[in-house]
Design an enzyme around this catalytic site. Structure first.
Site, mmCIF file in Angstrom:
data_model
loop_
_atom_site.group_PDB
_atom_site.id
_atom_site.type_symbol
_atom_site.label_atom_id
_atom_site.label_comp_id
_atom_site.label_asym_id
_atom_site.label_seq_id
_atom_site.Cartn_x
_atom_site.Cartn_y
_atom_site.Cartn_z
ATOM 1 N N HIS A 69 38.553 49.068 46.233
ATOM 2 C CA HIS A 69 39.553 48.098 45.775
ATOM 3 C C HIS A 69 40.620 48.796 44.928
ATOM 4 C CE1 HIS A 69 40.586 44.717 42.754
ATOM 5 N NE2 HIS A 69 41.342 44.579 43.814
ATOM 6 N N GLU A 72 43.036 50.615 47.111
ATOM 7 C CA GLU A 72 43.985 49.656 47.704
ATOM 8 C C GLU A 72 45.172 49.438 46.750
ATOM 9 O OE1 GLU A 72 44.776 45.514 46.822
ATOM 10 O OE2 GLU A 72 42.742 45.389 47.638
ATOM 11 N N HIS A 73 44.894 49.301 45.446
ATOM 12 C CA HIS A 73 45.969 49.164 44.451
ATOM 13 C C HIS A 73 46.856 50.404 44.430
ATOM 14 C CE1 HIS A 73 44.902 45.725 41.531
ATOM 15 N NE2 HIS A 73 44.110 45.567 42.569
ATOM 16 N N GLU A 143 46.672 51.936 36.399
ATOM 17 C CA GLU A 143 46.273 50.920 37.383
ATOM 18 C C GLU A 143 44.813 50.506 37.216
ATOM 19 O OE1 GLU A 143 47.397 48.060 40.051
ATOM 20 O OE2 GLU A 143 48.623 49.427 38.866
ATOM 21 N N GLU A 150 42.519 42.082 36.535
ATOM 22 C CA GLU A 150 42.185 41.212 37.677
ATOM 23 C C GLU A 150 40.751 40.705 37.528
ATOM 24 O OE1 GLU A 150 42.102 41.400 42.585
ATOM 25 O OE2 GLU A 150 42.847 43.124 41.459
#
Length: 968
Positions: A69, A72-73, A143, A150
């Site tokens: 994940h 992906e960012h 990030e 999130e």
């Protein structure tokens, strides 16, 4: 590699596509084994692409939960070819597009859309994700904070909590057991403590997993497939192919965690029952459709169904059934029931009735007529499907490419057509007491659990149950007449397209009386046998106090409740209806196949006119509404800020706590007394569109008028002229920055939120386009600065706001890292920074932004629902500027950069003397001591009481005039 000599291999396989689909498709395989589906749509005004990578969170290395994940960012940041940070997202945003990605268990999907003339460069920038991305150590550290933010947003979400709990109760060695989002701990603290460099692991994960042979690309363009092919070949053939084996994760993850009842405490007040069985994945038999057949019957809501009985007993508010959480290796069939308090007290009976219904299916055998009816509905749905935005279409297709044979890439498992009773029977045989997992959520379990799920902190306890215990529940369940559904009478048999003589591109007023006004727009674009009809009942007595507002809401919900078993078949057959409460009364919406729409409307109107309060159903709905009010405090803080903003701006809106207070003392007799008053004075605003002739539309509304307003004892009378005005919005004072501060309603939530609203003007073509252009240009820089660079929080948006025609822009930011006052100061700092960007913007960049906005405005509606929603907004706001696109495009073509800067300086700029701003600040307990000193307070005025403030301010005039007032 000699680029010029490489060609793609075309494999000719006929794709099954809808009858009305005029697009061209071509499947190619690039020399690096990347499989591509090319789609050519000469009518499109947006191009799109989606890359589905066959690796997801199941492949996270041990001790680095969330790495897939996180990657992906990171791919969004930069690449060797385009090294400027966030330049990909900026390019997409500035050219009318949007972009996103998601990570699932076994794949990661990246996608975007963009205006047609910028597709080539956008596609090239996108391709670099998979060729040579840059992941700087500085960006990596920043990030991780976004991933953590999130995750913080999800910590108090019941959907995320129960999902992780279901995964937690599975074999530890199976990847299903893992935590997949990642957080600061899993991606920074723990790896560092072990001497592991997260960035090194990130690069290694990318190198070892991102291989062309396990990727599927879909490219949707306006050009011919051959032109798109050459573009794709030149841009994507450099993706490395390391012949990565497609990963599989065999074994059923929950084989040691069956026959259990798990009691768990949710955040929100209420009770839910989830009954799950591990089953053979239905995808292996998607043409036989076992889970679709069983989901259709177990989830049915018509007479004799499980839900019908549970509702009759007052035990359930909703029920759904079907396959979920599936991969190619394992799957679950789940039944989810939202329980009433009485249902919570009778869970054993409910489980007994569920197994009794499954037993009925066993005894009845697999019914051919039910399968054929379902198959016919699926076929009709497929062939008459609405066109969707290209960005949604490419994501669906690229996901399907990983799972289905080529011919079914567009179909997926949506066309069950092969009646094979043995396959359905085989899945039915898996739904036994011996393999069941029962998850029972209730706030009543607080203090009665002994275990805690580690990632979200969910409290739970586990009890083993046996087949004989469940058999006891089956035996003791009440004797109710469960039976299979009757044939569906709502399946349309006339799918012809009506030929309307007068082709009009905008709605026209077809009919006007003292009682109603009918707007009409025939289908001149989509050629589908569908219609859209909306009746907005404006009831002045239905919303003039918290009590009347609540009673009108309950009445609308009861009407839906009474219609459910009759109209459920209509929904199954693609004819949808809703009766919903509005600020000024209630609204009836019907959309779907036009053939039997009139029959459904007549029944809905009959229910409205013959309404009686059934006390048992009143109390069920009252309980549901009370829980929804009480759960307001568990909304995300940014949602609370949005609510407060509306409460401050909208005249005659009632706070939820007032409504909750009055609800507690209301009984069925109050609604029985009040209901006739709701209908006593009404005006009906109507819209009819699609496959419907003008005389049909007129007749429908005439009949509605006859039933309500005519006859010896009419239920309704026309409004007095004095009762017509509505939808008034507070006009903020120029040069003042109002501030409304509230503590977050949930003390356990560590998120604070800011909504910074700048009110600009009342609907006006020239001002609209200036505002829209500023928002378009500022959107991505705001995201980049406030989220990517400063990492204030995962939720960071700059968007336009439109309250009944009053326009503005708003920043919405939610953060655990900083309190709302700090965030407010960063918004002001951003506006100062943006000021120089705007002043220094080169002319060609200004023109490019103007053209992007023009293209966005000229984008055609994809389907009838989308078009109707657009025109209905004009009717609802009272602006009635159906042709606004033409005027706004004309104004854009005249706009100069100097005019835009002047507009910005007057209305948006930090400290602008004419600026009207409202800052809504919701703070978490952790930020309650935040330093309030602020050098740049820009005439900050605190609002202590929302209602005193609202009463003290003038209101904008309403576009909603009387029936004689039509502004065109």
């Amino acid at each position: 590699m000699a680029v010029g000599k490489e060609t793609a291999e075309e494999v000719v396989v006929e794709l099954i596509k809808p009858r009305n689909d005029t697009r061209n498709y071509k499947r190619i395989v690039l020399p690096n084994s990347l499989q591509v589906l090319l789609i050519s749509d000469p009518d499109t005004d947006k191009c799109a692409a989606s890359m589905n990578v066959g690796v997801g969170s199941f492949s996270d290395p041990e001790g680095l939960e969330g790495l897939a994940h996180f990657l992906e960012h990171m791919l969004f940041y930069a690449s060797e070819k385009y090294p400027l940070e966030d330049s990909y997202s900026t390019y997409i945003s500035e050219h009318g597009g949007r972009t996103n990605a998601y990570t699932s268990a076994e794949h990661t999907n990246y996608y975007f859309d963009v205006n047609v003339d910028c597709f080539e460069e956008a596609l090239d920038r996108f391709a670099q994700f998979f060729i040579k991305p840059l992941m700087s150590s500085d960006a990596t550290t920043r990030e991780i904070k976004a991933v953590d933010s999130e995750n913080q947003k999800n910590l108090l979400s019941d959907a995320w909590r129960i999902n992780q709990l279901q995964k937690h109760l599975s074999a530890e060695g199976h990847p299903y057991h893992k935590f997949s989002t990642g957080n600061w701990d899993t991606l920074e603290v723990k790896p560092k403590a072990r001497g592991v460099d997260t960035r090194d692991e990130l690069l290694k994960f990318y190198r070892e997993n991102y291989s062309a042979n396990i990727m599927n690309l879909v490219v949707y363009g306006k050009e011919s497939v051959d032109k798109i092919e050459s573009s794709v070949l030149s841009k994507f053939q450099e993706i490395r192919n390391i012949n990565r084996k497609q990963l599989s994760f065999p074994g059923q993850p929950c084989s040691d965690h069956l026959q259990v009842t798990v009691k768990t405490v949710p955040i929100k007040r209420g009770h839910k029952l989830r009954v799950a069985w591990p089953v053979t994945p239905g995808i292996h038999h998607y043409i036989e459709g076992p889970s679709r057949y069983l989901g259709h019957l177990i989830g049915h809501e018509g007479e004799g169904s499980l839900f019908y009985i549970l509702k009759k007993l007052g035990w359930a508010n909703s029920l759904s059934a079907g396959e979920s959480d599936w991969t190619l290796d394992f799957s679950f069939f789940k039944v989810v029931i939202d329980l009433t308090d009485a249902g919570h007290a009778n869970v054993e009976h409910i489980i007994g009735l569920l197994f009794r219904y499954i037993s009925l299916l066993q005894q009845s055998g697999v019914c051919k007529w039910i399968f054929e009816e379902l198959s016919a509905i699926c076929e009709m749905t497929f062939h008459y499907q609405d066109k969707v935005p290209p960005i949604d279409y490419v994501v669906k297709c690229s996901s399907n490419m990983q799972l289905y044979p080529i011919k079914d890439w567009l179909v997926g498992s949506s066309l069950p057509s092969n009646f094979t009773p043995g396959v359905i029977q085989s899945m039915l045989n898996e739904l036994t007491p011996n393999s069941v997992r029962i998850f029972w959520e209730s706030t009543n379990f607080e203090g009665h659990t002994d275990l805690t799920e580690p990632w979200y902190g969910t409290a739970y306890s586990v009890e083993k149950i046996t087949g004989s215990i469940i058999q006891g529940w089956i035996d003791k369940a009440p004797e109710e007449h469960l039976h299979l559904p009757s044939p569906n009478l709502f399946i349309p048999t006339d799918l012809s397209i009506k030929n309307v003589q007068e082709k009009v591109n905008l709605p026209v007023m077809l009919r006007k009386s003292l009682y109603s006004r009918l707007w009409y727009k025939p289908d001149t674009t989509f050629s589908t046998p569908k219609a859209f009809v909306k009746l907005d009942f404006y009831c002045p007595f239905g919303a003039d106090s918290p009590e009347t507002n609540v009673l009108t809401d309950i009445a609308a919900r009861l009407l839906m409740d009474y219609l459910n078993e009759y109209a459920y078949d209509a929904q199954v057959a693609g004819l949808y209806y809703a009766i919903s409460h509005t600020d000024n009364g209630f609204q009836v919406t019907l959309t779907g196949y036009s053939h039997k729409l009139k029959i459904l409307l007549e029944t809905v109107i009959e229910k409205i006119t013959t309404f009686e309060v059934k006390p048992d159903r009143f109390y069920v709905i009252k309980e549901l509404v009370a829980k929804q009010y009480e759960n307001f405090k568990f909304q995300q803080p940014y949602q609370q800020a949005m609510y407060y903003c509306s409460l401050l701006l909208k005249d005659r809106s009632w706070p939820w706590n007032d409504e909750l207070e009055v609800l507690s003392v209301l009984g069925p007799e109050d609604l029985s007394r009040f209901y006739p008053q709701i209908l006593s004075r009404i005006f009906i605003e109507c819209y009819a569109a699609g496959n419907i002739e003008p005389n049909e539309a007129e007749l429908m509304i005439q009949q509605v008028e006859n039933v309500l307003f005519k006859g010896s004892k009419p239920l309704s009378q026309a409004l007095f002229p004095s009762q017509h005005l509505a939808n008034r919005i507070v006009n903020l004072e120029k040069g003042i920055n109002y501030c409304y501060t509230k503590e977050g309603l949930n003390p356990s939530d560590d998120n604070s939120a800011l909504l910074h609203y700048i009110q600009v003007h009342q609907d006006d073509f020239k001002l609209n386009i200036k505002l829209q252009l500023v928002a378009l240009i500022a959107k991505q820089p705001a995201f980049h600065q406030l989220r990517s660079v400063e990492q204030l929080g995962y939720i960071t948006v700059l968007m336009q706001r439109n309250d009944s025609g009053i326009r503005g822009v708003q920043f919405i930011i939610q953060s655990t890292a900083k309190g709302p006052k700090h965030i407010e100061s960063r918004v002001q700092a951003f506006l100062k920074m943006f000021e120089s960007k705007l002043y220094e913007m080169p002319d060609d960049e200004f023109k490019s932004n103007v053209n992007a906005l023009i293209e966005m405005k000229l984008e055609k509606h994809k389907n009838l629902r989308e078009e109707s929603g657009y025109f209905w907004r004009e009717i609802q706001d009272g602006t009635l500027k159906f042709d606004r696109k033409e005027y706004e495009v004309a104004a854009l073509k005249q706009l100069t950069k100097a005019e835009l800067i002047q507009f910005f300086d007057e209305h948006i700029k930090a400290g602008a003397p004419q600026k009207k701003a409202l800052s809504v600040q919701v703070y978490a307990t952790t930020h309650s001591t935040e330093n309030t000193s602020d050098d740049d307070d820009y005439n900050m005025v605190n609002i202590d009481d929302a209602f005193s403030f609202r009463r003290s301010r003038p209101l904008y005039g309403s576009f909603k005039g009387g029936i004689g007032h039509v502004k065109l």
